[in-house]
Design a protein around this motif. Structure first.
Motif, PDB file in Angstrom:
ATOM      1  N   GLU A  17       6.974 145.470  24.283  1.00  0.00           N
ATOM      2  CA  GLU A  17       6.654 146.660  25.083  1.00  0.00           C
ATOM      3  C   GLU A  17       5.507 147.431  24.432  1.00  0.00           C
ATOM      4  O   GLU A  17       4.572 147.867  25.106  1.00  0.00           O
ATOM      5  CB  GLU A  17       7.890 147.552  25.214  1.00  0.00           C
ATOM      6  CG  GLU A  17       7.661 148.725  26.156  1.00  0.00           C
ATOM      7  CD  GLU A  17       8.887 149.612  26.288  1.00  0.00           C
ATOM      8  OE1 GLU A  17       9.533 149.605  27.348  1.00  0.00           O
ATOM      9  OE2 GLU A  17       9.210 150.313  25.288  1.00  0.00           O
TER      10      GLU A  17
ATOM     11  N   SER B   8       2.368 145.638  24.955  1.00  0.00           N
ATOM     12  CA  SER B   8       1.980 145.780  26.346  1.00  0.00           C
ATOM     13  C   SER B   8       1.331 147.135  26.599  1.00  0.00           C
ATOM     14  O   SER B   8       0.373 147.256  27.366  1.00  0.00           O
ATOM     15  CB  SER B   8       3.222 145.596  27.211  1.00  0.00           C
ATOM     16  OG  SER B   8       2.930 145.782  28.539  1.00  0.00           O
TER      17      SER B   8
ATOM     18  N   GLU C 231      -0.989 142.842  25.937  1.00  0.00           N
ATOM     19  CA  GLU C 231       0.055 142.252  26.782  1.00  0.00           C
ATOM     20  C   GLU C 231      -0.030 140.728  26.866  1.00  0.00           C
ATOM     21  O   GLU C 231       0.893 140.080  27.329  1.00  0.00           O
ATOM     22  CB  GLU C 231       0.059 142.863  28.191  1.00  0.00           C
ATOM     23  CG  GLU C 231      -1.168 142.682  29.032  1.00  0.00           C
ATOM     24  CD  GLU C 231      -2.305 143.606  28.604  1.00  0.00           C
ATOM     25  OE1 GLU C 231      -2.027 144.681  28.057  1.00  0.00           O
ATOM     26  OE2 GLU C 231      -3.464 143.216  28.789  1.00  0.00           O
TER      27      GLU C 231
ATOM     28  N   GLU D 105      16.109 144.641  30.690  1.00  0.00           N
ATOM     29  CA  GLU D 105      15.923 145.741  31.643  1.00  0.00           C
ATOM     30  C   GLU D 105      15.505 147.051  30.967  1.00  0.00           C
ATOM     31  O   GLU D 105      14.969 147.944  31.603  1.00  0.00           O
ATOM     32  CB  GLU D 105      17.219 145.961  32.433  1.00  0.00           C
ATOM     33  CG  GLU D 105      17.349 144.994  33.598  1.00  0.00           C
ATOM     34  CD  GLU D 105      18.713 145.013  34.235  1.00  0.00           C
ATOM     35  OE1 GLU D 105      19.573 145.799  33.787  1.00  0.00           O
ATOM     36  OE2 GLU D 105      18.917 144.228  35.184  1.00  0.00           O
TER      37      GLU D 105
ATOM     38  N   TYR E 162      13.257 147.439  28.647  1.00  0.00           N
ATOM     39  CA  TYR E 162      11.870 147.447  28.149  1.00  0.00           C
ATOM     40  C   TYR E 162      10.910 146.921  29.200  1.00  0.00           C
ATOM     41  O   TYR E 162      11.265 146.067  30.011  1.00  0.00           O
ATOM     42  CB  TYR E 162      11.775 146.624  26.857  1.00  0.00           C
ATOM     43  CG  TYR E 162      12.714 147.153  25.793  1.00  0.00           C
ATOM     44  CD1 TYR E 162      12.330 148.213  24.967  1.00  0.00           C
ATOM     45  CD2 TYR E 162      14.001 146.632  25.665  1.00  0.00           C
ATOM     46  CE1 TYR E 162      13.211 148.732  24.028  1.00  0.00           C
ATOM     47  CE2 TYR E 162      14.888 147.149  24.725  1.00  0.00           C
ATOM     48  CZ  TYR E 162      14.490 148.202  23.915  1.00  0.00           C
ATOM     49  OH  TYR E 162      15.362 148.719  23.001  1.00  0.00           O
ATOM     50  N   GLN E 163       9.677 147.446  29.140  1.00  0.00           N
ATOM     51  CA  GLN E 163       8.643 147.068  30.107  1.00  0.00           C
ATOM     52  C   GLN E 163       7.622 146.141  29.449  1.00  0.00           C
ATOM     53  O   GLN E 163       6.884 146.568  28.562  1.00  0.00           O
ATOM     54  CB  GLN E 163       7.912 148.325  30.597  1.00  0.00           C
ATOM     55  CG  GLN E 163       8.793 149.342  31.302  1.00  0.00           C
ATOM     56  CD  GLN E 163       9.141 148.866  32.711  1.00  0.00           C
ATOM     57  OE1 GLN E 163       8.275 148.427  33.450  1.00  0.00           O
ATOM     58  NE2 GLN E 163      10.411 148.945  33.053  1.00  0.00           N
TER      59      GLN E 163
ATOM     60  N   HIS F 191       7.560 139.368  31.353  1.00  0.00           N
ATOM     61  CA  HIS F 191       8.658 138.532  30.838  1.00  0.00           C
ATOM     62  C   HIS F 191       8.224 137.153  30.359  1.00  0.00           C
ATOM     63  O   HIS F 191       8.878 136.560  29.515  1.00  0.00           O
ATOM     64  CB  HIS F 191       9.758 138.392  31.904  1.00  0.00           C
ATOM     65  CG  HIS F 191      10.567 139.641  32.036  1.00  0.00           C
ATOM     66  ND1 HIS F 191      11.623 139.770  32.894  1.00  0.00           N
ATOM     67  CD2 HIS F 191      10.463 140.838  31.390  1.00  0.00           C
ATOM     68  CE1 HIS F 191      12.134 140.985  32.785  1.00  0.00           C
ATOM     69  NE2 HIS F 191      11.443 141.646  31.890  1.00  0.00           N
TER      70      HIS F 191
END
Ligand code: C2E
Ligand code: CA
Ligand code: CA
Length: 623
Positions: free
Chosen positions: A447, A450, A455, A482, A484-485, A488
């Motif tokens: 995250e 990113s 990213e 769920e 963390y952004q 994937h």
């Protein structure tokens, strides 16, 4: 005796004992005979509450006597309370009618009507006030009654209503009671049978038909006494069932266990006992005069067990091993004995030998291990495990990601490598906690990358087979993701080959779930441990990580061919290939020549703490 049963007896008694002729006594006088009646002597005399009068054989008789003698019989104080004694004593009546001899103290000049039930005599009695002629008239009437008359009278006697009701209800209640008793008896019988059967079931291992854990503990308590404990040796005999299931299937694993059960029960002497207490786990308590004798028996048994299908087992290194513990204390709990024997087995499995006797030193080592496990649990709770990283490059030496590798910042021993804690965590059943903790740290890192324009960097995270085979794996995995952004597909799940061995169905399902969440799968350590190239076909693998062992062998022509062959195989299956443990320029060149896509090793990056790895990346970018 029931009162209604008296009637036939009375008849018999009268037939036998009373004169069989009737002569009515003549009395000219019309006089009143006061009677103390018995309210409760059916069928002779009783008080009928519904009719409000005395009924029975005697009242009927009195009616007849009345007709022939002109005497009028009048009952004094009718009702349900027996007042015969009081009325006789007070001289208020002429006649005490129908009583059991001995019950009326004040009765004088008794006339026994009949005897029944051995010594029970039904009487009438006269009192002090009874006129002589009245007494005489009644006596002769009663004495001259024929059996026929009595029979007719008795048939005319209605059953007392309240009593009848009582009998009716008593009948129903009695019937119901009987039914309940019968049902209870049947239930009791069934329950006993069922309990016996359950007892049997409770003690039997359904797979093999020999005793189970409960049977073992029970027998242990009863057979190993303070007098004989020193003669007993407990063997914990086991084999790696999971591996058999993986290679040969569940049915074969079951067949082998049934075979083992047969061998153990056949070799057990009368005073020995055996049981199967878990998947692939057997116990045999045997008596032996010395450790040497016990040792001979155990090795013979193991030899027989491992003879199953001969070389077949040898080939797959599936072996029964044993830990043996000589019971050294009276009243030792079965659980402790099994624990101690199991330590011997663990040591035997670890050292690849047939059996080991558990001694004090071994138990001490085990105690240390248990203490370590306790500390590890504390370390997990205190977040003493740290995320370290080793950066990974592509063929053009550009950093493309990193592998998450754990270090333990121990308060006592400083920074420790996975070799010091992975195995103890596995045997303590705590490895999933570490794996998920590191997954969370990895997600945090992804995250952060990113959010800071990195990213494109990916991270791979190690999972043991124990973790991936858990039923709750996919759910827990998703829960972490769920929070963390990050993209994937930057998260790679590293599985060692044997992670696919245990509980294959669950592991397979879990891997598919992770794929659905967008993550990638890497097969770690290819070329070390148990090779199963088939997994490359069966599982949705995105990356294979060739182990350093292959790289080390690649100095030879054959070794190099292996490295190149594995890489080509990967590419043919549309799988990216990473080579691990690259330490030098020459190794790097060989790996590149073989066509590997990614390179990992000390040549490019040490295993670094998170911040240092970031700095390292920045420096490389700016270089
Ligand atoms: P691995 O997954 O094969 O990780 C690579 C290991 O190779 C690391 O050992 C790394 O330090 C070492 N290595 C990297 N480059 C080189 C090299 O050029 N030469 C040599 N000789 N070794 C190199 P490390 O960090 O001691 O980890 C050992 C193993 O512990 C890992 O092997 C991995 O299987 C396991 N491990 C580490 N962290 C975790 C974790 O969080 N969960 C689980 N389940 N296992 C972990
Ligand atoms: Ca790895
Ligand atoms: Ca590896």
């Amino acid at each position: 005796m029931k009162k209604w049963m008296v009637v036939p007896i009375l008849i018999v008694a009268l037939l036998l004992g009373l004169p069989n002729h009737a002569t009515a006594t003549e009395t000219a006088k019309n006089d009143t005979v006061y009677v103390a009646g018995n309210p409760d002597l059916f069928p002779f005399e009783y008080y009928d509450t519904q009719l409000g009068s005395y009924q029975g054989i005697l009242p009927e008789l009195y009616k007849q006597i009345s007709q022939t003698t002109g005497l009028e019989f009048v009952y004094i104080h009718p009702g349900m309370i027996n007042q015969q004694n009081r009325l006789a004593k007070n001289g208020q009546v002429d006649l005490v009618s129908a009583y059991v001899r001995g019950e009326i103290e004040a009765a004088e000049r008794e006339l026994i009507l009949l005897r029944y039930d051995g010594n029970t005599e039904i009487c009438v009695a006269f009192t002090a006030i009874t006129p002589g002629w009245v007494e005489e008239a009644i006596r002769s009437s009663l004495e001259n009654l024929s059996a026929q008359q009595v029979l007719e009278l008795s048939l005319r006697v209605p059953k007392p209503q309240p009593e009848q009701k009582l009998y009716w209800w008593a009948g129903i209640i009695g019937g119901v009671l009987l039914l309940i008793i019968a049902v209870l008896a049947a239930v009791l019988l069934w329950h006993r049978k069922a309990r016996k059967k359950n007892d049997k079931i409770r003690f039997i291992d359904p797979l093999t038909g020999i005793g189970n854990q409960s049977y073992f503990e029970n027998t242990f308590r009863h057979c190993i006494t303070p007098a004989n404990y020193a003669l007993y040796y407990l063997s914990y005999i086991s084999l790696d069932v999971q591996r058999i299931e993986q290679y040969l299937g569940i049915l074969k694993a079951e067949e082998i266990q049934r075979y083992a059960a047969d061998v153990l029960s056949q070799t057990a002497a009368d005073e020995d006992f055996t049981a199967r207490i878990g998947d692939g786990v057997f116990l045999l308590a045997l008596q032996a005069p010395s450790e040497e004798a016990a040792s001979i028996r155990v090795s013979e048994i193991l030899e027989q067990l491992n003879r199953y299908e001969g070389t077949f087992l040898e080939e797959h290194r599936i072996l029964f091993r044993a830990g043996v513990f000589g019971i050294d204390t009276a009243n030792l709990p079965a659980e402790t004995a099994v624990f101690n024997a199991r330590q011997g087995y663990n040591a035997a499995a670890h050292n690849h030998c047939s059996y080991i006797f558990t001694d004090k030193a071994l138990l001490n080592r085990e105690a240390t291990k248990i203490e370590l496990q306790r500390k590890l649990l504390g370390a997990l709770e205190n977040h003493e495990f740290l995320l370290y990283m080793q950066l990974i490059v592509d063929r053009n030496e550009r950093i493309i990601g990193a592998e998450a590798l754990t270090r333990w910042q121990s308060r006592e021993k400083g920074l420790l490598s996975p070799g010091a804690f992975i195995e103890p965590l596995k045997s303590a059943g705590l490895i999933d906690k570490l794996d998920f903790y590191i997954l969370e740290e990895t997600c945090k890192q992804l995250e952060q990358w990113s959010l800071t324009g990195k990213e494109h960097l990916w991270m791979s995270c190690n999972f043991t087979r124990l973790t991936v085979s858990r039923n709750d794996f996919a759910e827990r995995f998703q829960n972490v993701l769920e929070r963390y952004q990050f993209p994937h597909d930057c998260l790679i799940i590293e599985l060692t080959e044997d992670s696919l061995m245990d509980n294959t169905t669950v592991a397979y399902r879990n891997i598919l779930e992770c794929k659905k969440m967008g993550c990638k799968i890497a097969l770690d350590d290819l070329g070390s441990g148990y090779s199963s190239l088939q997994d490359l076909c069966d599982y949705p693998i995105d990356i294979i990580k060739i182990d350093r062992h292959i790289l080390l062998k690649s100095t030879t022509t054959r070794g190099n061919a292996l490295l190149q062959g594995l890489t080509k195989l990967g590419h043919d299956l549309d799988i990216k290939v990473l080579c691990e443990g690259v330490e030098s320029e020459t190794e790097k060149q060989r790996v590149c020549e073989a066509g590997c896509d990614y390179i990992q090793g000390f040549y490019y990056s040490r295993v670094l703490p998170r911040d240092e790895a970031d700095l390292f990346y920045m420096r490389k970018q700016n270089a």
